[in-house]
Write an enzyme that holds these catalytic residues in place. Structure first.
Site, PDB file in Angstrom:
ATOM      1  N   ASP A 311       0.815  -1.214   0.000  1.00  0.00           N
ATOM      2  CA  ASP A 311       0.000   0.000   0.000  1.00  0.00           C
ATOM      3  C   ASP A 311       0.857   1.276   0.000  1.00  0.00           C
ATOM      4  OD1 ASP A 311      -2.345   1.377  -0.150  1.00  0.00           O
ATOM      5  OD2 ASP A 311      -2.956   1.099   1.931  1.00  0.00           O
ATOM      6  N   LYS A 360      -7.875  -1.596   3.635  1.00  0.00           N
ATOM      7  CA  LYS A 360      -7.433  -0.199   3.643  1.00  0.00           C
ATOM      8  C   LYS A 360      -7.489   0.347   5.059  1.00  0.00           C
ATOM      9  CE  LYS A 360      -6.330   2.788   0.420  1.00  0.00           C
ATOM     10  NZ  LYS A 360      -5.120   2.527  -0.355  1.00  0.00           N
ATOM     11  N   LYS A 401      -8.312  15.069  -2.785  1.00  0.00           N
ATOM     12  CA  LYS A 401      -8.583  14.470  -1.477  1.00  0.00           C
ATOM     13  C   LYS A 401      -8.361  15.498  -0.376  1.00  0.00           C
ATOM     14  CE  LYS A 401      -6.039  11.360   0.791  1.00  0.00           C
ATOM     15  NZ  LYS A 401      -5.508  10.059   1.187  1.00  0.00           N
ATOM     16  N   LYS A 473       2.739   1.897   3.305  1.00  0.00           N
ATOM     17  CA  LYS A 473       2.000   2.068   4.568  1.00  0.00           C
ATOM     18  C   LYS A 473       2.292   0.932   5.540  1.00  0.00           C
ATOM     19  CE  LYS A 473      -2.437   4.215   3.402  1.00  0.00           C
ATOM     20  NZ  LYS A 473      -2.389   4.201   1.995  1.00  0.00           N
TER      21      LYS A 473
HETATM   22  P1  NAI Z   1      -8.461   3.994  -9.976  1.00  0.00           P
HETATM   23  O1  NAI Z   1      -9.735   3.369  -9.587  1.00  0.00           O
HETATM   24  O2  NAI Z   1      -8.508   5.304 -10.656  1.00  0.00           O
HETATM   25  O3  NAI Z   1      -7.599   3.029 -10.866  1.00  0.00           O
HETATM   26  C1  NAI Z   1      -7.517   1.658 -10.682  1.00  0.00           C
HETATM   27  C2  NAI Z   1      -7.577   0.981 -12.032  1.00  0.00           C
HETATM   28  O4  NAI Z   1      -7.417  -0.417 -11.827  1.00  0.00           O
HETATM   29  C3  NAI Z   1      -8.910   1.156 -12.734  1.00  0.00           C
HETATM   30  O5  NAI Z   1      -8.691   1.708 -14.014  1.00  0.00           O
HETATM   31  C4  NAI Z   1      -9.488  -0.249 -12.814  1.00  0.00           C
HETATM   32  O6  NAI Z   1     -10.220  -0.449 -13.985  1.00  0.00           O
HETATM   33  C5  NAI Z   1      -8.245  -1.090 -12.757  1.00  0.00           C
HETATM   34  N1  NAI Z   1      -8.390  -2.459 -12.247  1.00  0.00           N
HETATM   35  C6  NAI Z   1      -9.121  -2.911 -11.208  1.00  0.00           C
HETATM   36  N2  NAI Z   1      -8.941  -4.230 -11.007  1.00  0.00           N
HETATM   37  C7  NAI Z   1      -8.069  -4.629 -11.969  1.00  0.00           C
HETATM   38  C8  NAI Z   1      -7.488  -5.873 -12.287  1.00  0.00           C
HETATM   39  N3  NAI Z   1      -7.772  -6.967 -11.598  1.00  0.00           N
HETATM   40  N4  NAI Z   1      -6.621  -5.928 -13.318  1.00  0.00           N
HETATM   41  C9  NAI Z   1      -6.311  -4.824 -14.032  1.00  0.00           C
HETATM   42  N5  NAI Z   1      -6.850  -3.606 -13.777  1.00  0.00           N
HETATM   43  C10 NAI Z   1      -7.710  -3.522 -12.754  1.00  0.00           C
HETATM   44  O7  NAI Z   1      -7.593   4.088  -8.620  1.00  0.00           O
HETATM   45  P2  NAI Z   1      -6.316   4.985  -8.310  1.00  0.00           P
HETATM   46  O8  NAI Z   1      -6.756   6.240  -7.682  1.00  0.00           O
HETATM   47  O9  NAI Z   1      -5.467   5.050  -9.519  1.00  0.00           O
HETATM   48  O10 NAI Z   1      -5.605   4.109  -7.186  1.00  0.00           O
HETATM   49  C11 NAI Z   1      -5.024   2.899  -7.542  1.00  0.00           C
HETATM   50  C12 NAI Z   1      -4.616   2.087  -6.342  1.00  0.00           C
HETATM   51  O11 NAI Z   1      -3.604   2.741  -5.623  1.00  0.00           O
HETATM   52  C13 NAI Z   1      -5.749   1.810  -5.354  1.00  0.00           C
HETATM   53  O12 NAI Z   1      -5.736   0.487  -4.951  1.00  0.00           O
HETATM   54  C14 NAI Z   1      -5.412   2.674  -4.192  1.00  0.00           C
HETATM   55  O13 NAI Z   1      -5.878   2.135  -2.986  1.00  0.00           O
HETATM   56  C15 NAI Z   1      -3.896   2.663  -4.247  1.00  0.00           C
HETATM   57  N6  NAI Z   1      -3.375   3.807  -3.530  1.00  0.00           N
HETATM   58  C16 NAI Z   1      -3.526   5.063  -4.036  1.00  0.00           C
HETATM   59  C17 NAI Z   1      -3.055   6.154  -3.345  1.00  0.00           C
HETATM   60  C18 NAI Z   1      -3.181   7.526  -3.930  1.00  0.00           C
HETATM   61  O14 NAI Z   1      -3.714   7.702  -4.988  1.00  0.00           O
HETATM   62  N7  NAI Z   1      -2.685   8.550  -3.279  1.00  0.00           N
HETATM   63  C19 NAI Z   1      -2.406   5.996  -2.041  1.00  0.00           C
HETATM   64  C20 NAI Z   1      -2.318   4.630  -1.594  1.00  0.00           C
HETATM   65  C21 NAI Z   1      -2.764   3.590  -2.337  1.00  0.00           C
END
Ligand code: NAI
Length: 517
Positions: A311, A360, A401, A473
């Site tokens: 994370d 989370k 955020k 994290k």
């Molecule tokens: P998002 O929802 O915009 O992007 C995630 C992408 O993953 C989506 O496009 C979705 O279609 C795709 N996806 C989901 N399951 C999948 C799979 N099995 N195989 C391939 N693609 C898949 O989310 P975001 O904001 O980009 O965050 C991504 C990750 O990073 C999350 O898990 C979040 O918890 C983690 N994270 C983000 C932080 C931040 O943005 N500051 C901080 C800590 C963790």
């Protein structure tokens, strides 16, 4: 008194009997000290310094690096891609503030400096990390990845609503041709609200075939771009926890068998991790789920492939691991920390599902354990501050955020010290430079080998790559290494490791010669 610093050194070489450079590598021998602590029969503790001698060998030429993102079409995936391309192509854009230039602020590999030493006249000298050891240049990284949503990266960038319109317009020609490969989709591990975007999924539900397809994707990507090395980073949505079951995912052998029989508790993220490990590609887990079940860790150990987890530590949790370190480190007792977050991006939308929220929530609540545990004069055994994290989905906030945190601390004579902090940032702007650094530093550590006095040959670093805990994290550490959450300790680890690799002792901030002239 001159305290100015030199911060733009391009190259920095260490000289002396313990370090030698050839065209291809730097070798360094270092005597390090660790302090071993024993508890004596009367309950008191005894500390005994112990000398360790390490020889390090680091290849100087960075590999041609490929970075594959799982969740490439998400907010993080599209933002880090846009940033890398904008910097590579030197794209400026017009915003309401005027013309803006691209940069990679927030990245330690590009903008982090460390204190190298002191000049004879007493001036601190700081140099960029990358001047001590050559790192892959972001512009040279080749990108690819998977997503269960079929949007190309230009469409994904629009969907993310993060970058300025003029910048997006200029980036579109570069990003429109980037199309995520079909991803592994398993309804069981993702919130139902994500089903509508899942239009780009691997057709088979046979888990062994899914692993094989991911392995082929990696091989093709490597071949097509003549890459030396590929790092895979999970930046897809948080999954629910998978169950850890004896006979299923407890050993590498059982995990591979469970994949062959498509056992329902093998999550998509574990399948990506297994495929990467089998292809010799390090795997970074940017979400809190238990991708690295014991069998997966064992596989990484057997195959000698780096894993980094879990994370990304990007925003409010990072602040906490600084602030609580300051308060407890100053001898004050933090009694409670209450945080309210709200944001409206897709990841938060999917976290509205209780099962997905559990990992989370657990990750967020653990970020201060080592700091509190370090001070037995303030806290009794098992005592922790009240720690509440409330998170709400507010669609109109998008990727922006906001969090408000209140810290209540007791200081001298129990007087309360109340502190309220407000943070606001685009979530992905915090995370994108972390993804970049994780790829770049993992590539560096892949070039490092070491031996101790009792070893004949140089061997690679241990596969559970805790050196990158700064970014995580819940840092994943090898057995026998404590979890460190305090950000400055984590940064000191990076800094001192860089120093060690070129034969310099760790930074001690003592300035002995002036204190004891
Ligand atoms: P998002 O929802 O915009 O992007 C995630 C992408 O993953 C989506 O496009 C979705 O279609 C795709 N996806 C989901 N399951 C999948 C799979 N099995 N195989 C391939 N693609 C898949 O989310 P975001 O904001 O980009 O965050 C991504 C990750 O990073 C999350 O898990 C979040 O918890 C983690 N994270 C983000 C932080 C931040 O943005 N500051 C901080 C800590 C963790």
């Amino acid at each position: 008194h001159d305290v100015s610093t030199v911060t733009r050194q391009k190259n920095c070489k260490v000289s002396g009997p313990h370090v030698s450079y050839t065209e291809n590598e730097v070798q360094a021998t270092l005597q390090l000290q660790r302090t071993l602590v024993h508890t004596l029969p009367d309950g008191s503790v005894e500390a005994r310094p112990e000398q360790l001698v390490y020889e390090f060998c680091t290849k100087l030429k960075p590999s041609k690096l490929g970075l594959m993102l799982v969740g490439w079409g998400g907010n993080n995936g599209s933002t880090v891609t846009a940033g890398i391309v904008a910097n590579r192509e030197d794209i400026s854009w017009e915003s309401c503030r005027g013309m803006e230039r691209p940069n990679l602020f927030g990245s330690l590999s590009q903008h982090g400096t460390l204190r190298l030493g002191i000049t004879a006249d007493g001036t601190d000298v700081f140099v960029p990390f990358k001047s001590l050891l050559p790192l892959v240049e972001p512009k040279d990284i080749v990108l690819s990845g998977w997503d269960i949503s079929g949007y190309n990266l230009a469409e994904a960038m629009d969907r993310a609503q993060i970058l300025e319109p003029d910048l997006k317009k200029k980036l579109r020609p570069y990003l429109a041709d980037m199309k995520p490969l079909p991803g592994i989709f398993d309804e069981q591990f993702i919130a139902k609200n994500q089903l509508p975007r899942a239009d780009n999924v691997i057709k088979t539900s046979d888990k062994a075939q899914q692993v094989e397809i991911i392995r082929q994707d990696i091989r093709k990507f490597k071949q097509q771009h003549q890459l030396d090395f590929v790092v895979v980073v999970w930046t897809a949505n948080s999954e629910r926890y998978s169950m850890e079951l004896a006979g299923v995912n407890d050993t590498a052998e059982n995990l591979l068998k469970a994949i062959s029989s498509s056992h329902k508790e093998v999550s998509p993220s574990t399948l990506y991790a297994v495929a990467s490990i089998l292809e010799g590609c390090p795997y970074v887990n940017g979400s809190p789920q238990n991708t690295f079940v014991p069998g997966c860790i064992q596989l990484a150990e057997e195959k000698q492939v780096f894993i980094v987890g879990d994370d990304f530590k990007s925003g409010q949790t990072k602040m906490k691991s600084v602030l609580v370190d300051y308060l407890v480190g100053s001898g004050m007792k933090v009694e409670s920390m209450v945080t309210y977050n709200h944001l409206g991006n897709n990841d938060m939308f999917q976290l509205t599902d209780g099962e997905m929220w559990k990992p989370k929530s657990a990750a967020k609540s653990r970020v201060i354990e080592d700091i509190v545990g370090s001070n037995g004069t303030l806290y009794k055994e098992d005592e922790m501050p009240d720690h509440v994290v409330v998170v709400r989905y507010v669609p109109s906030y998008g990727d922006s955020k906001s969090d408000v945190s209140e810290y209540v601390t007791r200081t001298f004579m129990n007087c309360p010290y109340r502190m309220v902090m407000y943070n606001n940032c685009l979530d992905s702007a915090l995370c994108a430079p972390l993804i970049l650094d994780l790829a770049i530093f993992t590539e560096l550590f892949h070039r490092v080998s070491y031996r101790t006095l009792d070893m004949k040959d140089f061997v690679p670093m241990y596969p559970v790559l805790s050196a990158l805990s700064f970014y995580m994290k819940i840092p994943r550490t090898p057995l026998g290494e404590p979890h460190v959450n305090a950000l400055q300790r984590q940064r000191a680890c990076m800094e001192n490791l860089f120093r060690a690799l070129v034969g310099l002792n760790g930074e001690d901030n003592l300035f002995l010669q002036t204190k004891f002239p």
